[in-house]
Enzyme design. Structure first.
Site, PDB file in Angstrom:
ATOM      1  N   THR A 162      -7.395  18.369  -1.958  1.00 42.90           N
ATOM      2  CA  THR A 162      -7.889  17.527  -2.976  1.00 42.90           C
ATOM      3  C   THR A 162      -6.755  18.147  -3.489  1.00 42.90           C
ATOM      4  OG1 THR A 162      -9.212  19.093  -4.164  1.00 42.90           O
ATOM      5  CG2 THR A 162     -10.106  18.546  -1.995  1.00 42.90           C
ATOM      6  N   HIS A 163      -7.282  17.081  -4.126  1.00 38.49           N
ATOM      7  CA  HIS A 163      -5.875  16.413  -5.313  1.00 38.49           C
ATOM      8  C   HIS A 163      -4.830  16.981  -5.208  1.00 38.49           C
ATOM      9  CE1 HIS A 163      -9.494  16.583  -8.219  1.00 38.49           C
ATOM     10  NE2 HIS A 163      -9.920  17.174  -7.473  1.00 38.49           N
ATOM     11  N   SER A 284      17.965   3.761   8.989  1.00 41.13           N
ATOM     12  CA  SER A 284      18.944   3.914   7.934  1.00 41.13           C
ATOM     13  C   SER A 284      20.705   2.487   7.878  1.00 41.13           C
ATOM     14  CB  SER A 284      18.971   4.838   6.921  1.00 41.13           C
ATOM     15  OG  SER A 284      19.999   4.652   5.999  1.00 41.13           O
ATOM     16  N   LYS A 290      18.709   9.232   8.980  1.00 38.86           N
ATOM     17  CA  LYS A 290      17.282   8.872   8.702  1.00 38.86           C
ATOM     18  C   LYS A 290      16.761   8.553   9.634  1.00 38.86           C
ATOM     19  CE  LYS A 290      16.032   7.704   4.908  1.00 38.86           C
ATOM     20  NZ  LYS A 290      14.925   8.220   3.849  1.00 38.86           N
ATOM     21  N   GLU A 297       4.766   2.183   6.271  1.00 38.54           N
ATOM     22  CA  GLU A 297       4.763   1.992   5.816  1.00 38.54           C
ATOM     23  C   GLU A 297       4.338   0.534   4.490  1.00 38.54           C
ATOM     24  OE1 GLU A 297       8.233   4.755   3.697  1.00 38.54           O
ATOM     25  OE2 GLU A 297       8.833   2.554   5.225  1.00 38.54           O
TER      26      GLU A 297
END
Ligand code: ARG
Length: 470
Positions: A162-163, A284, A290, A297
Site C-alpha cells: 500500500t502506498h 530503442s 532496451k 504504456e
C-alpha cells in the site's frame, strides 16, 4: 450515387438555393455514420414490413422495397468505392437516394411516417447493443488470460503494497484475480448499458409520434428490441444509453490503465517481477539494451481518449432544449472512437498478459522481506491477550530495533524479544514465515492458498456463465 442524386436532399422543398459547399462538408455525417449501414438496412426492411402491414404500401410494393434493400445491401458490402465516393448527407440519405434511383416513386414511399430523428436514435441504440457484445467478448478473453495465469502461478508469493511500500505478502494469483474482479464488473456494466439501450424509439416520428397506424411493438420486436419507448419527445432527445455505455468503457479503461501501471512497474529492473514478451514490447532506436513495455504504456495512455468520448458527449448534451437538436449528431464519432479504442486496448491487454512470463524467483525473494510480516508480530501478541493497539505499538518498537541493529526480526534472539514483551517465545519464528502469513488469511476473499483456489474456481464459473451468454 451520382452527384446530381446527392444534390437531391431529403429536405429540399422549401429551399431556393443549395447549401454552401463548405457548410455541406461541415454538416454531413456520412463520413462516420456509414458505420450504421447494417442497422439502417435492417431498420428500413422492418419499416417496409410495418408500412405493408399498415396498408400504406401494397404487399407487392413492400416486397419490392425489401428486395431492393437487399440488393443495395449486398452491393454496399462489396463495393467500397460506391460508399467512399458518395456525397450523401448521412446514412439515411445514402440509402434513400439509392432506393429512389432503383425504384423511383415507390422508393419515395418508404419514409412515410418516420423521421431521421427516430431512425438515428433507433440505429444508434442497435449499434450500442452490438458494440457492447463485442466488448464483452473481448473482456471475456482478458478474463480467460487472467484465470490461466492465476492457475499457473497459484503457489507464487509476492509482496503486497500500500502506498507503494511493503505491506503484507500476497499470492500472485490473488493480485491477478483482483484485476479480474474489476474486469468482470466492467463486463456487467457494459451489459447494463446495453440493456438500457434495448428500448426502441422507432415510431416516435420527428418528435410528436407517428400519425400512421403502425404497430410499434411489432416493429421493435422485428428489430430485436425488448420494449418500446414511452414518450416520443424523450425518445428523440435521449442519449443516456450512449453516456452509460461510454461510462462503462471509461471505467474499463481506468481499470486497464491500473493493470498497465502495475505491469510497467513490475517490468522495471527494480522490481523485475515479469519478463516482457518480445512480441508485445519495443526497443530503442538509440539504446541497444532496451526492451520497453510499450503495450502497457499505450493501454494506459489511451485511457485519455476514452474518457474524452464520455466528457465530450456529456458536455454536448448539457443544456440542450428538449427534442432532437443537430448537436446530437456529435454523439456518434465520440462513441465510435471510444469503442474502437476500448476494444483495441482490451484485446492487446489480453494477448500481452497471456504471453507474459512471471519471474517466480524475483517475486519469491521480494516476498521474503521481514517487513511484510510486521502485522504477524502484532497478531501474535493478540493471541496472548495483548490488546491490538498495544500489540501494534510493541511490534513497531521491535521492528524499529531490528532496523537499528541491522538484522531481520526473524534473527532476533528470544531473550532480546522478551525485552519488548514477556509473551514472546520461540514460536514467533514460525508465525513469521511467509507461508504462515499467507495461510492465516483464509477467510473468503483472503490471500490464503485455499481461499485463492476457491476464488479462482468461483471466478472461472462466472466467466463460463458470461461466455454462454455471449
Ligand atoms: N445525421 C443526423 C444525426 O446523426 C441524422 C438526423 C438528422 N435529423 C435532422 N432533423 N437534421 O443526428
Amino acid at each position: 450515387m451520382s452527384d446530381a442524386a446527392s444534390q437531391r436532399k431529403m429536405w429540399g422543398g422549401r429551399f431556393e438555393r443549395g447549401p454552401d459547399a463548405s457548410f455541406y462538408e461541415f454538416e454531413r455525417s456520412w463520413k462516420f455514420d456509414r458505420r450504421l449501414l447494417p442497422q439502417e438496412f435492417a431498420l428500413d426492411r422492418a419499416w417496409a414490413r410495418a408500412i405493408t402491414r399498415a396498408g400504406i404500401v401494397t404487399k407487392e410494393e413492400g416486397e419490392q422495397l425489401i428486395s431492393a434493400l437487399d440488393t443495395l445491401e449486398t452491393r454496399a458490402k462489396s463495393d467500397a468505392a460506391w460508399l467512399d465516393d458518395s456525397k450523401a448527407e448521412d446514412v439515411h440519405h445514402f440509402v434513400e437516394t439509392a432506393l429512389l434511383e432503383k425504384l423511383g416513386p415507390l422508393g419515395a414511399k418508404l419514409h412515410t411516417g418516420r423521421s431521421r430523428n427516430d431512425m438515428v436514435a433507433t440505429e444508434f441504440r442497435m449499434y450500442v447493443k452490438d458494440a457492447a457484445r463485442e466488448i464483452r467478448c473481448a473482456i471475456a478473453s482478458l478474463e480467460t488470460a487472467i484465470a490461466a495465469q492465476a492457475e499457473r502461478n497459484l503457489k507464487v508469493p509476492m509482496p503486497g503494497n500500500t502506498h507503494m511500500q511493503h505491506a503484507q505478502p500476497l499470492l500472485l494469483s490473488h493480485w491477478l484475480l483482483a484485476h479480474g474482479e474489476a474486469f468482470h464488473r466492467d463486463a456487467e456494466r457494459v451489459a447494463a448499458s446495453a440493456a438500457r439501450a434495448d428500448v426502441c424509439p422507432l415510431g416516435s416520428g420527428a418528435l410528436a409520434g407517428c400519425a400512421f397506424p403502425l404497430d410499434r411493438k411489432a416493429l421493435a420486436q422485428d428489430l430485436g428490441f425488448s420494449s418500446i419507448s414511452a414518450n416520443s419527445l424523450d425518445a428523440v432527445s435521449d442519449r443516456d444509453f450512449a453516456l452509460e455505455y461510454l461510462f462503462a468503457l471509461a471505467t474499463l479503461a481506468m481499470h486497464l490503465s491500473r493493470l498497465a501501471e502495475d505491469f510497467v512497474l513490475f517490468a522495471s529492473p527494480e522490481f523485475g517481477f515479469v519478463e516482457l514478451p518480445d512480441e508485445f514490447s519495443t526497443g530503442s532506436s538509440l539504446m541497444p539494451q532496451k526492451k520497453n513495455p510499450d503495450a502497457w504504456e499505450l493501454i494506459r495512455g489511451k485511457t485519455g481518449r476514452i474518457y474524452g468520448g464520455l466528457f465530450a458527449l456529456l458536455t454536448t448534451m448539457k443544456g440542450l432544449p428538449s427534442s432532437y437538436q443537430r448537436d446530437l449528431q456529435e454523439d456518434k464519432e465520440n462513441l465510435f472512437q471510444a469503442h474502437d479504442q476500448a476494444l483495441a486496448v482490451v484485446r492487446i491487454a489480453a494477448a500481452t498478459l497471456a504471453a507474459t512470463q512471471f519471474r517466480e524467483d524475483r517475486l519469491r525473494a521480494a516476498a521474503q522481506d521481514p517487513a511484510l510480516v510486521a502485522t504477524e508480530v502484532a497478531d501474535y501478541l493478540v493471541t496472548f491477550g495483548v490488546p491490538f493497539r498495544e500489540a501494534h505499538e510493541i511490534a513497531g518498537k521491535v521492528f524499529q530495533a531490528a532496523e537499528k541493529e541491522g538484522k531481520s526480526i526473524r534473527e532476533m534472539p528470544v531473550a532480546r524479544l522478551k525485552e519488548f514483551s514477556p509473551v514472546f517465545d520461540g514460536n514467533l519464528v514460525t508465525a513469521l514465515t511467509l507461508e504462515s502469513a499467507l495461510a492465516r488469511r483464509s477467510l473468503p476473499g483472503g490471500t490464503a492458498p485455499g481461499a485463492v483456489r476457491a476464488a479462482l474456481q468461483e471466478f472461472k464459473a462466472r466467466l463460463a456463465k458470461l461466455e454462454t451468454e455471449l
